[in-house]
Write a protein that holds these residues in place. Structure first.
Motif, PDB file in Angstrom:
ATOM      1  N   SER A 167     -21.589  28.251  12.708  1.00 30.08           N
ATOM      2  CA  SER A 167     -21.134  29.617  12.407  1.00 30.08           C
ATOM      3  C   SER A 167     -20.706  30.365  13.664  1.00 30.08           C
ATOM      4  O   SER A 167     -19.939  31.334  13.588  1.00 30.08           O
ATOM      5  CB  SER A 167     -22.240  30.398  11.690  1.00 30.08           C
ATOM      6  OG  SER A 167     -22.581  29.758  10.476  1.00 30.08           O
ATOM      7  N   GLN A 170     -17.157  30.839  13.880  1.00 32.82           N
ATOM      8  CA  GLN A 170     -16.581  31.983  13.137  1.00 32.82           C
ATOM      9  C   GLN A 170     -16.265  33.092  14.128  1.00 32.82           C
ATOM     10  O   GLN A 170     -15.161  33.621  14.162  1.00 32.82           O
ATOM     11  CB  GLN A 170     -17.601  32.551  12.134  1.00 32.82           C
ATOM     12  CG  GLN A 170     -17.913  31.706  10.929  1.00 32.82           C
ATOM     13  CD  GLN A 170     -18.845  32.480   9.960  1.00 32.82           C
ATOM     14  OE1 GLN A 170     -18.953  33.703  10.018  1.00 32.82           O
ATOM     15  NE2 GLN A 170     -19.493  31.744   9.066  1.00 32.82           N
ATOM     16  N   ARG A 191     -31.352  21.665  16.120  1.00 33.03           N
ATOM     17  CA  ARG A 191     -32.533  22.435  15.703  1.00 33.03           C
ATOM     18  C   ARG A 191     -33.802  21.608  15.920  1.00 33.03           C
ATOM     19  O   ARG A 191     -33.751  20.382  15.822  1.00 33.03           O
ATOM     20  CB  ARG A 191     -32.453  22.780  14.213  1.00 33.03           C
ATOM     21  CG  ARG A 191     -31.437  23.848  13.915  1.00 33.03           C
ATOM     22  CD  ARG A 191     -31.405  24.202  12.460  1.00 33.03           C
ATOM     23  NE  ARG A 191     -30.102  24.753  12.141  1.00 33.03           N
ATOM     24  CZ  ARG A 191     -29.690  25.090  10.928  1.00 33.03           C
ATOM     25  NH1 ARG A 191     -30.503  24.940   9.899  1.00 33.03           N
ATOM     26  NH2 ARG A 191     -28.487  25.573  10.724  1.00 33.03           N
ATOM     27  N   GLU A 206     -18.006  24.050   9.361  1.00 33.45           N
ATOM     28  CA  GLU A 206     -17.952  25.449   8.984  1.00 33.45           C
ATOM     29  C   GLU A 206     -16.612  25.692   8.302  1.00 33.45           C
ATOM     30  O   GLU A 206     -15.619  25.034   8.627  1.00 33.45           O
ATOM     31  CB  GLU A 206     -18.032  26.294  10.269  1.00 33.45           C
ATOM     32  CG  GLU A 206     -18.302  27.740  10.041  1.00 33.45           C
ATOM     33  CD  GLU A 206     -19.790  27.989   9.728  1.00 33.45           C
ATOM     34  OE1 GLU A 206     -20.603  27.065   9.912  1.00 33.45           O
ATOM     35  OE2 GLU A 206     -20.109  29.116   9.307  1.00 33.45           O
ATOM     36  N   PHE A 244     -28.453  34.724   4.144  1.00 32.16           N
ATOM     37  CA  PHE A 244     -28.019  34.511   5.532  1.00 32.16           C
ATOM     38  C   PHE A 244     -27.637  35.890   6.071  1.00 32.16           C
ATOM     39  O   PHE A 244     -27.055  36.686   5.336  1.00 32.16           O
ATOM     40  CB  PHE A 244     -26.793  33.581   5.600  1.00 32.16           C
ATOM     41  CG  PHE A 244     -27.043  32.217   5.028  1.00 32.16           C
ATOM     42  CD1 PHE A 244     -27.747  31.260   5.752  1.00 32.16           C
ATOM     43  CD2 PHE A 244     -26.587  31.879   3.759  1.00 32.16           C
ATOM     44  CE1 PHE A 244     -27.997  30.006   5.218  1.00 32.16           C
ATOM     45  CE2 PHE A 244     -26.833  30.628   3.221  1.00 32.16           C
ATOM     46  CZ  PHE A 244     -27.535  29.689   3.958  1.00 32.16           C
ATOM     47  N   THR A 247     -23.762  36.676   5.686  1.00 30.19           N
ATOM     48  CA  THR A 247     -23.036  36.701   4.415  1.00 30.19           C
ATOM     49  C   THR A 247     -23.791  37.567   3.411  1.00 30.19           C
ATOM     50  O   THR A 247     -25.012  37.664   3.454  1.00 30.19           O
ATOM     51  CB  THR A 247     -22.876  35.281   3.823  1.00 30.19           C
ATOM     52  OG1 THR A 247     -24.125  34.609   3.860  1.00 30.19           O
ATOM     53  CG2 THR A 247     -21.825  34.480   4.550  1.00 30.19           C
ATOM     54  N   GLY A 272     -21.310  32.170   1.323  1.00 30.02           N
ATOM     55  CA  GLY A 272     -21.392  33.565   0.906  1.00 30.02           C
ATOM     56  C   GLY A 272     -20.154  34.330   1.317  1.00 30.02           C
ATOM     57  O   GLY A 272     -19.248  33.784   1.954  1.00 30.02           O
TER      58      GLY A 272
HETATM   59  N1  PHE Z   1     -24.869  28.597   9.189  1.00 30.07           N
HETATM   60  C1  PHE Z   1     -25.604  28.385   7.987  1.00 30.07           C
HETATM   61  C2  PHE Z   1     -26.678  27.293   8.255  1.00 30.07           C
HETATM   62  O1  PHE Z   1     -26.582  26.617   9.229  1.00 30.07           O
HETATM   63  C3  PHE Z   1     -24.733  27.941   6.857  1.00 30.07           C
HETATM   64  C4  PHE Z   1     -23.749  28.968   6.428  1.00 30.07           C
HETATM   65  C5  PHE Z   1     -22.476  28.987   6.962  1.00 30.07           C
HETATM   66  C6  PHE Z   1     -24.096  29.935   5.487  1.00 30.07           C
HETATM   67  C7  PHE Z   1     -21.557  29.947   6.551  1.00 30.07           C
HETATM   68  C8  PHE Z   1     -23.207  30.871   5.082  1.00 30.07           C
HETATM   69  C9  PHE Z   1     -21.961  30.865   5.602  1.00 30.07           C
HETATM   70  O2  PHE Z   1     -27.606  27.138   7.506  1.00 30.07           O
END
Ligand code: PHE
Length: 325
Positions: A167, A170, A191, A206, A244, A247, A272
């Protein structure tokens, strides 16, 4: 004795030295311990000293000639034997051709599915600053969502992290380009998480659309198109409400699959409508523009596609696993 040396010289020159057997004969008769040259040297000891100089010179020359002939012939025989031993009709050694990793295959396929409907590909760094990974995505400093992502910090003071999701791309794109935007961004993410369905390093793609009048219906439309293109027609899909920070509203999409004869849901993506705060953080007017986004886990797609139960198989680089793809 000089005369005898002369005639021996002629005899030596006439030897044919073409085979290993020829060499043996030559050695036995001429240059070897009991060969004729040594015999001459024995006799040389008896001759009067005033003749020694001339005869000695001639004898040494003869010996040198014989040795040269011997070694030259030996070399030639060796060379021609090497050539003959090489059989050009033998099959060549097997070359193990590698194949593309299943994760790369899935990534490329997903990219091509989205390229077909006008998405372009964007990229971003794997080491991210706090702004692009969290703050601009509407994670306030003390927001619990921040702990939700157990993160690898590269530098705690400067808050540099290994990006926890794609993200961040983005933000990188929204900061640099003007809407309308329609892109996907594949990449590696990190992670602190490790079990059969979670790996500390994994891949996401993404997806983001920013335009005028974008609705949740458009998002669902694109997602249905995607799962149909990737998995085929008869697939069970469900949306669950989720959260999230970037979103609103948010959802997670699961896909039904059969493992060990049991039907199970597997979460494959979060999605979202883009939160207006994210647009504001990137100087885009949320009154004018709206959008949707989602992030899909590539390993999850590959696990469903190939019915793989343990995510760790993707990273062990066991040829027995990899050569099946
Ligand atoms: N970045 C979120 C995740 O890693 C996933 C996501 C991307 C959710 C774009 C909403 C919109 O869990």
């Amino acid at each position: 004795m000089l005369k005898e040396i002369e005639s021996l010289k002629e005899r030596i020159k006439n030897y044919s030295l073409k085979t290993p057997a020829d060499l043996e004969v030559f050695k036995r008769e001429i240059t070897g311990k009991n060969g004729i040259i040594n015999e001459f040297f024995e006799r040389f000891k008896q001759i009067p000293s005033e003749e020694k100089k001339i005869i000695g010179g001639a004898l040494n020359q003869l010996k040198q000639l014989a040795n040269e002939m011997f070694y030259l012939a030996q070399e030639q025989i060796e060379n021609s034997r090497n050539k003959l031993d090489f059989d050009f009709t033998l099959p060549s050694k097997e070359i193990m051709a590698g194949s593309q990793h299943p994760i790369s295959q899935v990534m490329e396929e997903v990219i091509s599915i989205f390229e077909r409907i006008g998405f372009v590909v964007k990229d971003g760094p794997e080491m991210e600053d706090d702004w692009h990974n969290f703050s601009a995505l509407n994670f306030p400093d003390d927001h619990p969502a921040r702990d939700m992502q157990d993160t690898f910090f590269v530098n705690k003071n400067e808050k540099i992290v290994l990006r926890t999701h794609t993200s961040s791309i983005q933000i990188r794109t929204l900061e640099n380009e003007l809407p309308p935007l329609r892109f996907i961004a594949p990449g590696r993410v990190y992670r602190c998480d490790s079990d059969a369905t979670h790996s500390p390093v994994f891949h996401q793609i993404e997806c983001m659309v920013i335009d005028k009048n974008v609705s949740f219906a458009d998002l669902k439309d694109v997602l249905y198109y995607f799962v149909k293109a990737f998995f085929g027609e008869n697939l069970q899909v469900r949306f669950r409400p989720s959260y999230f920070p970037f979103t609103e509203p948010s959802a997670e999409m699961d896909i039904g699959w059969n493992v060990d004869g049991k039907f199970k849901w597997m979460e494959i993506l979060g999605c979202g409508m883009v939160d207006p705060n994210v647009l504001k953080n990137c100087n885009i007017d949320p009154e004018k523009y709206s959008g949707y986004a989602f992030g899909v886990g590539v390993e999850r797609l590959a696990m469903l596609r190939y019915k793989i139960r343990d995510i760790r198989l993707f990273y062990e680089n066991d040829v027995r696993f990899l050569k099946q793809f």
